[in-house]
Scaffold this active site. Structure first.
Site, PDB file in Angstrom:
ATOM      1  N   GLU A 195       0.803  -1.227   0.000  1.00  0.00           N
ATOM      2  CA  GLU A 195       0.000   0.000   0.000  1.00  0.00           C
ATOM      3  C   GLU A 195       0.833   1.274   0.000  1.00  0.00           C
ATOM      4  O   GLU A 195       0.762   2.066   0.962  1.00  0.00           O
ATOM      5  CB  GLU A 195      -0.960   0.013   1.192  1.00  0.00           C
ATOM      6  N   GLU A 250      -5.082  -8.736   1.155  1.00  0.00           N
ATOM      7  CA  GLU A 250      -5.750  -8.388   2.410  1.00  0.00           C
ATOM      8  C   GLU A 250      -7.236  -8.178   2.175  1.00  0.00           C
ATOM      9  O   GLU A 250      -7.627  -7.470   1.239  1.00  0.00           O
ATOM     10  CB  GLU A 250      -5.211  -7.069   3.019  1.00  0.00           C
ATOM     11  N   TRP A 256      -2.171   0.537  13.761  1.00  0.00           N
ATOM     12  CA  TRP A 256      -1.630   1.842  13.400  1.00  0.00           C
ATOM     13  C   TRP A 256      -2.188   2.964  14.294  1.00  0.00           C
ATOM     14  O   TRP A 256      -2.117   2.829  15.503  1.00  0.00           O
ATOM     15  CB  TRP A 256      -1.856   2.086  11.902  1.00  0.00           C
TER      16      TRP A 256
HETATM   17  C1  GBH Z   1      -4.379  -2.025   5.522  1.00  0.00           C
HETATM   18  O1  GBH Z   1      -4.534  -0.671   5.369  1.00  0.00           O
HETATM   19  C2  GBH Z   1      -2.986  -2.290   6.011  1.00  0.00           C
HETATM   20  O2  GBH Z   1      -2.173  -2.872   5.018  1.00  0.00           O
HETATM   21  C3  GBH Z   1      -2.923  -3.058   7.287  1.00  0.00           C
HETATM   22  O3  GBH Z   1      -1.657  -2.953   7.848  1.00  0.00           O
HETATM   23  C4  GBH Z   1      -4.018  -2.594   8.216  1.00  0.00           C
HETATM   24  O4  GBH Z   1      -3.928  -3.137   9.483  1.00  0.00           O
HETATM   25  C5  GBH Z   1      -5.334  -2.963   7.586  1.00  0.00           C
HETATM   26  O5  GBH Z   1      -5.432  -2.517   6.273  1.00  0.00           O
HETATM   27  C6  GBH Z   1      -6.548  -2.473   8.353  1.00  0.00           C
HETATM   28  O6  GBH Z   1      -6.580  -1.083   8.413  1.00  0.00           O
HETATM   29  O7  GBH Z   1     -10.769   1.202   1.791  1.00  0.00           O
HETATM   30  O8  GBH Z   1     -12.432   2.244   0.459  1.00  0.00           O
HETATM   31  O9  GBH Z   1     -12.617   2.342   2.856  1.00  0.00           O
HETATM   32  C7  GBH Z   1      -5.791  -0.221   4.979  1.00  0.00           C
HETATM   33  C8  GBH Z   1      -5.709   1.238   4.685  1.00  0.00           C
HETATM   34  C9  GBH Z   1      -6.751   2.619   3.088  1.00  0.00           C
HETATM   35  C10 GBH Z   1      -8.145   1.359   4.534  1.00  0.00           C
HETATM   36  C11 GBH Z   1      -7.815   3.635   2.909  1.00  0.00           C
HETATM   37  C12 GBH Z   1      -9.235   2.398   4.399  1.00  0.00           C
HETATM   38  C13 GBH Z   1     -10.129   4.036   2.970  1.00  0.00           C
HETATM   39  C14 GBH Z   1     -10.856   3.837   1.701  1.00  0.00           C
HETATM   40  N1  GBH Z   1      -6.872   1.966   4.372  1.00  0.00           N
HETATM   41  N2  GBH Z   1      -9.106   3.046   3.146  1.00  0.00           N
HETATM   42  S1  GBH Z   1     -11.714   2.318   1.698  1.00  0.00           S
END
Ligand code: GBH
Length: 479
Positions: free
Chosen positions: A169, A370, A428
């Site tokens: 990511e 994931e 996080w």
């Molecule tokens: C991932 O990030 C990570 O790789 C992981 O480490 C973390 O623990 C896990 O997910 C859970 O958070 O997806 O359409 O709702 C996720 C990062 C990116 C998730 C932006 C929420 C918002 C748009 N995020 N996203 S959506």
């Protein structure tokens, strides 16, 4: 509601689970590991909910054998983990830390001994602090340092690890790390975020040939991206977020270009002078698998200038913007149901994303690296031992596995499905307040308790696409 699910997964389809180093390992200052940006960030007051840090996390570092046995009991086909750069190469130096090397060798050998395929991610957000002090991902040099690290890691483990992921990511590293400030290193500078986008893409591109050279046995190379799947009628808003969040990575990596609309949308923020001749050719290395992380959808429209723009974009709002050049895009509240993160549950978004990626890149094999959900779980201690009846997570997974199966029926070349996460861990900015695990980790004792969702995943792996009970598993925790 049907009483049975039937998934059409092809032969060789890989089902497993995933974690990341800083979220599970702990032992942050042990055996020669030096700080990453997440150690620094989590120790800064006010950055993480409840002041949590990854100092101890799940102590996966100290409980490796037990965790391997747990994965074996669940029958996982694969385990996706990440390597802590500063554990393997303290201070991002050139000298391999023997204890770090030993840990990852024991992990990989332990997986192979149990018939579990290791899938290694080189970078899940934990940049060695000295590289941040030298500019971090805003500095071009970080990309070459990453390629050196990739070479060293694959030289050590490449005879045993077949699948290598460069970055997890990069959207989060760039836009949350340097734009919104919600993630380490906590900077809030749109131009810096876009420079980070490019240097992360370059890091990936420089690392892939190193991995191919150093890893034996023709490795599978990959990168994992998180995608923004758009809802809403507003084409302009959808185009902008697709350019900034999705195509800023897929176009250079899979097509060798930055799209004109991205450059135009961000022209007031940066002139992209950090892109040098030859960079795009270097970035566009063929990869064997594209990793897809999916949790939810976003609903967007252009702000009409009335009131305050709405920012339901799924991450912590800490003041800075994750949307350089596109701050006039609003993120609207969506319909539930929601997970504990406040993210809406939308399995059709996963099917749509997979089909769309297959249409855009027909030759590119995909893997879900994931998918999963945070819910509030409870431990029930009965005569058969502790259980966690996490029906909501079982239901979430069942519906997303079904969506993946439908995408396969529609012709998508999907190679596997890795559930986030094996363990409740350091989420996080939210610390330990959100539980994504299919295995419960008790606070304090760090006791592991497989939740019903873990037993359900084990059932899916055993059944391999045959009919499955839809109400989760009734199997006993130990088999
Ligand atoms: C991932 O990030 C990570 O790789 C992981 O480490 C973390 O623990 C896990 O997910 C859970 O958070 O997806 O359409 O709702 C996720 C990062 C990116 C998730 C932006 C929420 C918002 C748009 N995020 N996203 S959506």
């Amino acid at each position: 509601m049907s009483s049975m699910d039937r998934y059409s997964f092809p032969p060789g389809f890989v089902i497993g689970s995933a974690t990341a180093a800083y979220q599970v390992e702990g032992a942050a200052a042990s055996d020669g590991r030096t700080p990453s940006i997440w150690d620094t960030f989590s120790h800064e007051p006010g950055r993480i909910l409840n002041g949590d840090t990854g100092d101890v996390a799940c102590d996966h570092y100290g409980r490796l054998e037990a965790d391997l046995d747990l994965m074996s009991r669940l029958g996982l086909d694969a385990y996706r983990f990440s390597i802590s750069w500063s554990r393997l190469l303290p201070n991002a130096g050139a000298t391999v830390n023997p204890a770090g090397r030993d840990f990852y060798e024991r992990l990989v050998d332990g997986l192979l001994a149990r018939g579990i395929r290791p899938i290694a991610t080189l970078y899940h957000w934990d940049l060695p602090q000295e590289l941040e002090d030298a500019g971090g991902w805003t500095s071009r040099d970080t990309a070459s340092r990453f390629a050196d690290y990739a070479a060293r890691a694959t030289r050590i483990l490449g005879d045993r690890v077949h699948t290598w992921t460069t970055l997890n990511e990069p959207w989060c590293s760039a836009y949350l790390g340097y734009g919104s400030g919600a993630h380490a290193p906590g900077r809030t500078d749109g131009a810096a975020a876009l420079a980070a986008v490019h240097h992360l893409n370059l890091a990936h591109g420089l690392a892939v040939p190193e991995i191919r050279r150093e890893a034996r046995n023709a490795p599978d190379t990959s990168i994992t991206l998180n995608f923004h799947v758009m809802r809403g009628e507003d084409a302009e808003a959808g185009r902008r977020i697709d350019a900034l969040a999705n195509r800023a990575f897929t176009s250079p990596i899979l097509r060798g270009r930055y799209d004109d609309d991205l450059l135009a949308d961000t022209a007031s923020v940066t002139d992209w002078a950090f892109v040098q001749d030859g960079d795009l050719a270097a970035i566009a290395q063929p990869i064997d698998v594209l990793g897809v992380n999916y949790y939810s959808t976003v609903a967007v429209r252009m702000w009409d200038g009335q009131g305050a723009p709405s920012r339901h974009d799924g991450h912590k709002d800490v003041g800075g913007s994750a949307w350089p050049g596109s701050d006039r895009v609003e993120f609207l509240p969506q319909e539930g149901p929601f997970t504990e993160m406040g993210w809406n549950i939308a399995p059709d978004g996963l099917e749509e994303l997979l089909v769309s990626l297959h249409e855009q890149f027909p030759e590119q094999p995909l893997m879900i690296t994931e998918n999963g959900a945070a819910f509030r779980d409870e431990v029930v201690r009965g005569p058969e031992g502790p259980r966690v009846h996490d029906e909501e997570r079982v239901d979430y997974l069942r519906r997303h596995f079904a969506a993946a199966s439908r995408a396969i029926e529609r012709g998508v070349d999907l190679r596997g499905y890795l559930v986030w996460s094996l363990l409740d861990n350091f989420e996080w900015g939210y610390g330990y307040s959100k539980r994504f695990g299919i295995v419960r980790v008790e606070e304090g004792t760090l006791e592991r308790i497989p939740k019903d969702s873990a037993l359900w995943v084990a059932d899916v792996i055993r059944a391999r696409g045959a009919a499955l009970p839809s109400e989760g598993s009734s199997s006993a925790p130990s088999r």
